[in-house]
Design an enzyme around this catalytic site. Structure first.
Site, PDB file in Angstrom:
ATOM      1  N   TYR A  53     -12.086  28.832 -21.753  1.00  0.00           N
ATOM      2  CA  TYR A  53     -12.655  30.189 -21.851  1.00  0.00           C
ATOM      3  C   TYR A  53     -13.675  30.456 -20.750  1.00  0.00           C
ATOM      4  O   TYR A  53     -13.825  31.606 -20.332  1.00  0.00           O
ATOM      5  CB  TYR A  53     -13.213  30.434 -23.266  1.00  0.00           C
ATOM      6  CG  TYR A  53     -12.074  30.583 -24.255  1.00  0.00           C
ATOM      7  CD1 TYR A  53     -11.316  31.754 -24.305  1.00  0.00           C
ATOM      8  CD2 TYR A  53     -11.690  29.527 -25.073  1.00  0.00           C
ATOM      9  CE1 TYR A  53     -10.226  31.865 -25.162  1.00  0.00           C
ATOM     10  CE2 TYR A  53     -10.606  29.634 -25.934  1.00  0.00           C
ATOM     11  CZ  TYR A  53      -9.878  30.805 -25.967  1.00  0.00           C
ATOM     12  OH  TYR A  53      -8.790  30.915 -26.802  1.00  0.00           O
ATOM     13  N   ARG A  56     -11.506  31.709 -18.057  1.00  0.00           N
ATOM     14  CA  ARG A  56     -11.043  33.076 -18.345  1.00  0.00           C
ATOM     15  C   ARG A  56     -12.168  34.084 -18.138  1.00  0.00           C
ATOM     16  O   ARG A  56     -11.938  35.202 -17.692  1.00  0.00           O
ATOM     17  CB  ARG A  56     -10.502  33.161 -19.773  1.00  0.00           C
ATOM     18  CG  ARG A  56      -9.311  32.248 -19.993  1.00  0.00           C
ATOM     19  CD  ARG A  56      -8.567  32.603 -21.225  1.00  0.00           C
ATOM     20  NE  ARG A  56      -8.074  33.964 -21.150  1.00  0.00           N
ATOM     21  CZ  ARG A  56      -7.655  34.670 -22.194  1.00  0.00           C
ATOM     22  NH1 ARG A  56      -7.675  34.127 -23.391  1.00  0.00           N
ATOM     23  NH2 ARG A  56      -7.221  35.892 -22.045  1.00  0.00           N
ATOM     24  N   HIS A 106      -9.578  40.725 -31.432  1.00  0.00           N
ATOM     25  CA  HIS A 106      -9.439  39.285 -31.224  1.00  0.00           C
ATOM     26  C   HIS A 106     -10.677  38.672 -30.567  1.00  0.00           C
ATOM     27  O   HIS A 106     -10.591  37.600 -29.969  1.00  0.00           O
ATOM     28  CB  HIS A 106      -8.201  38.983 -30.374  1.00  0.00           C
ATOM     29  CG  HIS A 106      -6.902  39.240 -31.092  1.00  0.00           C
ATOM     30  ND1 HIS A 106      -5.684  39.320 -30.454  1.00  0.00           N
ATOM     31  CD2 HIS A 106      -6.635  39.447 -32.410  1.00  0.00           C
ATOM     32  CE1 HIS A 106      -4.729  39.557 -31.346  1.00  0.00           C
ATOM     33  NE2 HIS A 106      -5.281  39.644 -32.532  1.00  0.00           N
TER      34      HIS A 106
END
Ligand code: NAD
Length: 230
Positions: A53, A56, A106
C-alpha cells in the site's frame, strides 16, 4: 429534479496511469489477493502488505485526475437534485478532480486505521509496521482499506440512495466484486434508469438498460454534458 447515484471503479483512473486490478499488467499480476488484500494476509506478513500500500500511495500521488474525474466534479457542482458519488477506488483522484462528497466504500490510501480501536487518521506517505495509534497508542496501525472478507463502508447510506435514485451509472468497474456489483440490480428494482460506461462489458452488463463502451475520458464527459443539458 433527478437523483443520481454514480459508482466508479479502477477503470476511471486507468487513463491517469493507475493500473486496474484485473489487467494483465495490473498491480495484482505480481501479488496474490490473499497475501495483500485480506486480514489473514496482513496477519501473516504485515510488512509485505504495508509495503504494497505504500507503493500504491506513491503511485496515486504521482498520478493526476483526468477528464472523467473532472467531468463528475462539474456534474456535482451543477446538478440540482441529489448526487452520490460512490467509489471502489482507494486513490483520491475524484477529490483532486474537484468532487467534494466522495464515499470511498473500500477505504482510502490516504487514511490509516488502528486495528485495535478503529480510530482513523491521515496516513503518512510511508506507513510502517507497528506505527502507534494516535488515540490509544496501540502499535497496530493498518492501511484503512476494506479487504476481502471485510464489510464495505456506509452500505446503509448507499442502499438508501439507490432506493431514491432516478439514474444509476457504473463507470469503469468489472462487476466482479460484491456488494458493488449488485447495485445495478437494486437500483433497477427501485425504478432507476441504469447505465454502464466501461471499456469492455462487465460481468453484470446484461442488467443495465443502457451501455456505452469506450475510454472513460470520452464517455464520461459526453454523458455528463447530456445530463446537464436535460
Ligand atoms: P477491475 O480492475 O476489476 O475492473 C476495471 C474495469 O475498468 C474493467 O471493466 C475495464 O474494462 C475497465 N476499464 C479499463 N480501462 C478503462 C478506461 N480507460 N475507461 C473505462 N473503463 C476502463 O476494477 P474494479 O471493478 O474497480 O474492481 C472492484 C474492486 O475489486 C476494487 O475496488 C477492489 O476493491 C477489488 N479488488 C479486486 C481484486 C481482484 O479480484 N484481483 C484485487 C484487489 C481488489
Amino acid at each position: 429534479m433527478t437523483n443520481i447515484v454514480i459508482l466508479t471503479g479502477a477503470g476511471i483512473s486507468a487513463e491517469s496511469g493507475i493500473s486496474t486490478f484485473r489487467a494483465e499488467d495490473g498491480l495484482w499480476a505480481n501479488h496474490r489477493v490473499e497475501d495483500v488484500a485480506t486480514p489473514e494476509g496482513f496477519g501473516r506478513d504485515p510488512q509485505l502488505v504495508v509495503n504494497f500500500y505504500n507503493e500504491r500511495r506513491a503511485q496515486a500521488a504521482d498520478a493526476g485526475p483526468n477528464l472523467a474525474h473532472t467531468a463528475l466534479a462539474q456534474l456535482e457542482a451543477a446538478h440540482k437534485g441529489d448526487l452520490l458519488l460512490v467509489t471502489q477506488n482507494v486513490d483520491d483522484l475524484h477529490e483532486r478532480g474537484g468532487s467534494s462528497h466522495v464515499l470511498h466504500m473500500h477505504g482510502a490510501l490516504n487514511s490509516a486505521m488502528c486495528a485495535s480501536c478503529q480510530h482513523r487518521w491521515p496516513a503518512p506517505m510511508k506507513m510502517a509496521v507497528g506505527d502507534p495509534c494516535p488515540s490509544c497508542a496501540t502499535p497496530m496501525a493498518r492501511p484503512d482499506i476494506v479487504w476481502f472478507g471485510e464489510m464495505p463502508y456506509q452500505m446503509d447510506r448507499i442502499e438508501q440512495a439507490l432506493e431514491q435514485a432516478d439514474i444509476f451509472v457504473a463507470i469503469g468497474t468489472s462487476g466482479n466484486v460484491y456488494p458493488a456489483a449488485g447495485f445495478v440490480q437494486m437500483a433497477a428494482h427501485y425504478g432507476a434508469h441504469t447505465i454502464e460506461l466501461n471499456l469492455e462489458p462487465s460481468a453484470v452488463v446484461s442488467q443495465f438498460a443502457e451501455t456505452r463502451f469506450g475510454n472513460a475520458t470520452q464517455t464520461v464527459p459526453m454523458w455528463v454534458n447530456e445530463v446537464l443539458e436535460d
